[in-house]
Scaffold this motif. Structure first.
Motif, short mmCIF file in Angstrom:
data_model
loop_
_atom_site.label_atom_id
_atom_site.label_comp_id
_atom_site.label_asym_id
_atom_site.label_seq_id
_atom_site.Cartn_x
_atom_site.Cartn_y
_atom_site.Cartn_z
N ASP A 31 18.01 -0.78 9.08
CA ASP A 31 17.23 -2.00 9.15
C ASP A 31 16.42 -2.09 7.90
O ASP A 31 15.86 -1.04 7.40
N LYS A 32 16.11 -3.46 7.68
CA LYS A 32 15.38 -3.75 6.16
C LYS A 32 13.96 -3.07 6.18
O LYS A 32 13.55 -2.64 5.38
N TRP A 33 13.27 -3.43 7.40
CA TRP A 33 11.74 -2.85 7.59
C TRP A 33 11.85 -1.48 7.45
O TRP A 33 10.70 -0.86 6.93
N VAL A 55 7.66 2.99 0.95
CA VAL A 55 6.44 2.86 0.66
C VAL A 55 5.74 4.15 1.29
O VAL A 55 4.56 4.73 0.40
N LEU A 56 6.18 4.86 2.44
CA LEU A 56 5.48 6.40 2.78
C LEU A 56 5.82 7.31 2.08
O LEU A 56 5.37 8.30 1.98
N THR A 57 6.99 7.01 1.00
CA THR A 57 7.64 8.45 0.43
C THR A 57 6.64 9.19 -0.48
O THR A 57 6.50 10.26 -0.42
N PRO A 58 5.74 8.28 -1.21
CA PRO A 58 4.82 9.28 -1.93
C PRO A 58 3.62 10.00 -1.25
O PRO A 58 3.10 10.86 -1.62
N GLY A 59 3.45 9.40 -0.11
CA GLY A 59 2.37 10.08 0.98
C GLY A 59 1.93 9.28 1.81
O GLY A 59 2.30 7.99 1.90
N PRO A 60 0.95 9.80 2.75
CA PRO A 60 0.47 8.91 3.70
C PRO A 60 -0.37 7.42 2.99
O PRO A 60 -0.79 7.56 2.05
N ARG A 61 -0.10 6.60 4.19
CA ARG A 61 -0.60 5.29 3.93
C ARG A 61 -1.31 4.61 5.18
O ARG A 61 -1.16 4.95 6.27
N ARG A 62 -2.18 3.97 4.94
CA ARG A 62 -3.05 3.02 6.11
C ARG A 62 -2.33 2.20 6.38
O ARG A 62 -1.51 1.61 5.63
N GLY A 101 -3.08 -1.31 6.74
CA GLY A 101 -3.44 -2.37 5.86
C GLY A 101 -2.74 -2.08 4.57
O GLY A 101 -2.05 -3.00 3.87
N ASP A 102 -2.51 -0.87 4.20
CA ASP A 102 -1.93 -0.41 2.86
C ASP A 102 -0.54 -1.07 2.81
O ASP A 102 0.17 -1.27 1.97
N LEU A 103 0.38 -0.53 3.93
CA LEU A 103 1.57 -0.87 4.28
C LEU A 103 1.78 -2.13 4.23
O LEU A 103 2.67 -2.73 3.66
N ALA A 104 1.22 -2.99 5.04
CA ALA A 104 1.08 -4.40 5.24
C ALA A 104 1.13 -5.17 3.84
O ALA A 104 1.98 -5.87 3.46
N ARG A 105 0.20 -4.61 2.89
CA ARG A 105 0.06 -5.43 1.64
C ARG A 105 1.30 -4.96 0.76
O ARG A 105 1.71 -5.53 -0.11
N ALA A 106 1.87 -3.65 0.80
CA ALA A 106 2.70 -3.29 -0.26
C ALA A 106 4.04 -3.81 0.34
O ALA A 106 5.19 -3.92 -0.63
N ILE A 107 4.51 -4.09 1.53
CA ILE A 107 5.73 -4.75 1.92
C ILE A 107 5.55 -6.36 2.11
O ILE A 107 5.38 -6.66 3.23
N ASP A 108 5.83 -7.07 1.17
CA ASP A 108 5.93 -8.35 0.94
C ASP A 108 6.58 -8.96 2.11
O ASP A 108 7.87 -8.73 2.15
N GLY A 109 5.87 -9.91 2.94
CA GLY A 109 6.91 -10.79 3.99
C GLY A 109 6.93 -10.00 5.34
O GLY A 109 7.59 -10.60 6.20
N MET A 121 6.43 -6.95 13.13
CA MET A 121 7.42 -6.28 12.75
C MET A 121 7.14 -4.88 12.04
O MET A 121 7.85 -3.74 12.32
N LEU A 122 5.80 -4.90 11.72
CA LEU A 122 5.26 -3.51 10.88
C LEU A 122 5.09 -2.69 12.16
O LEU A 122 5.34 -1.57 12.01
N THR A 123 4.25 -3.10 12.94
CA THR A 123 4.13 -2.46 14.16
C THR A 123 4.91 -1.73 14.86
O THR A 123 5.23 -0.50 15.31
N GLN A 124 6.11 -2.41 15.21
CA GLN A 124 7.20 -2.20 15.86
C GLN A 124 7.99 -1.05 15.09
O GLN A 124 8.52 -0.04 15.69
N THR A 125 8.28 -1.43 13.91
CA THR A 125 8.94 -0.61 13.06
C THR A 125 8.23 0.66 12.85
O THR A 125 8.85 2.14 13.10
N LEU A 126 6.98 0.94 12.94
CA LEU A 126 6.29 2.17 12.78
C LEU A 126 6.36 2.91 14.02
O LEU A 126 6.38 4.20 14.05
N ARG A 127 6.30 2.27 15.33
CA ARG A 127 6.52 2.81 16.80
C ARG A 127 7.82 3.49 16.63
O ARG A 127 7.82 4.30 17.29
N HIS A 128 8.74 2.66 16.32
CA HIS A 128 10.38 3.35 16.34
C HIS A 128 10.40 4.30 15.45
O HIS A 128 11.07 5.47 15.89
N LEU A 129 9.74 4.48 14.35
CA LEU A 129 9.88 5.53 13.24
C LEU A 129 9.21 6.84 13.94
O LEU A 129 9.67 7.98 13.66
#
Length: 137
Positions: A23-25, A32-39, A41-49, A54-62
């Protein structure tokens, strides 16, 4: 008798896992999480679009799949950090190879697309147009 996972079978759980990993997300969140922990809001800003949904759903699935941990800090306001687990970190190598391949081959892919699109445009321009008339019975 236990059968080996078969991702080509629509009923096999390994296929669901490949769908998640592909899945693309998921790929972008993991990157984005590879270098280390992120909040969040940081994830939302780093992943354009990516939408909030979708971000919440993807994080829950992961998190459910054991690839990401969610840590809530009792601060005001509440702070939530997301981080790859050991299992999640084990996936970063293959994803980095995939990302490198995409970067290295992007020009070739774009060229192939242009050739394909030009051929399709040329063939559709010369194809006869067929119209159909609806009939009533």
């Amino acid at each position: 008798m236990v059968h080996a996972p078969d991702p080509y079978s629509r009923l096999c759980p390994s296929r669901q896992l490949l769908d998640r990993i592909g899945d693309k997300w998921t790929v972008l969140v993991m990157g984005v999480l590879t270098p280390g922990p992120r909040r969040y809001g940081d994830l939302a800003r780093a992943i354009d679009g990516v939408s909030q949904k979708m971000l919440t759903q993807t994080l829950r699935h992961l998190e459910r799949d054991g690839l990401v941990t969610r840590t809530v800090h009792a601060t005001v306001p509440v702070r939530v950090d997301y981080e790859l687990t050991a299992l999640g970190r084990s996936l970063t190598g293959p994803l980095a190879v995939l990302e490198a391949w995409a970067r290295d081959n992007l020009a070739s892919i774009e060229e192939a697309r242009a050739v394909y699109d030009d051929a399709r445009d040329a063939s559709s321009a010369s194809a006869p147009v067929t119209t159909y008339q609806a009939t009533t019975g």
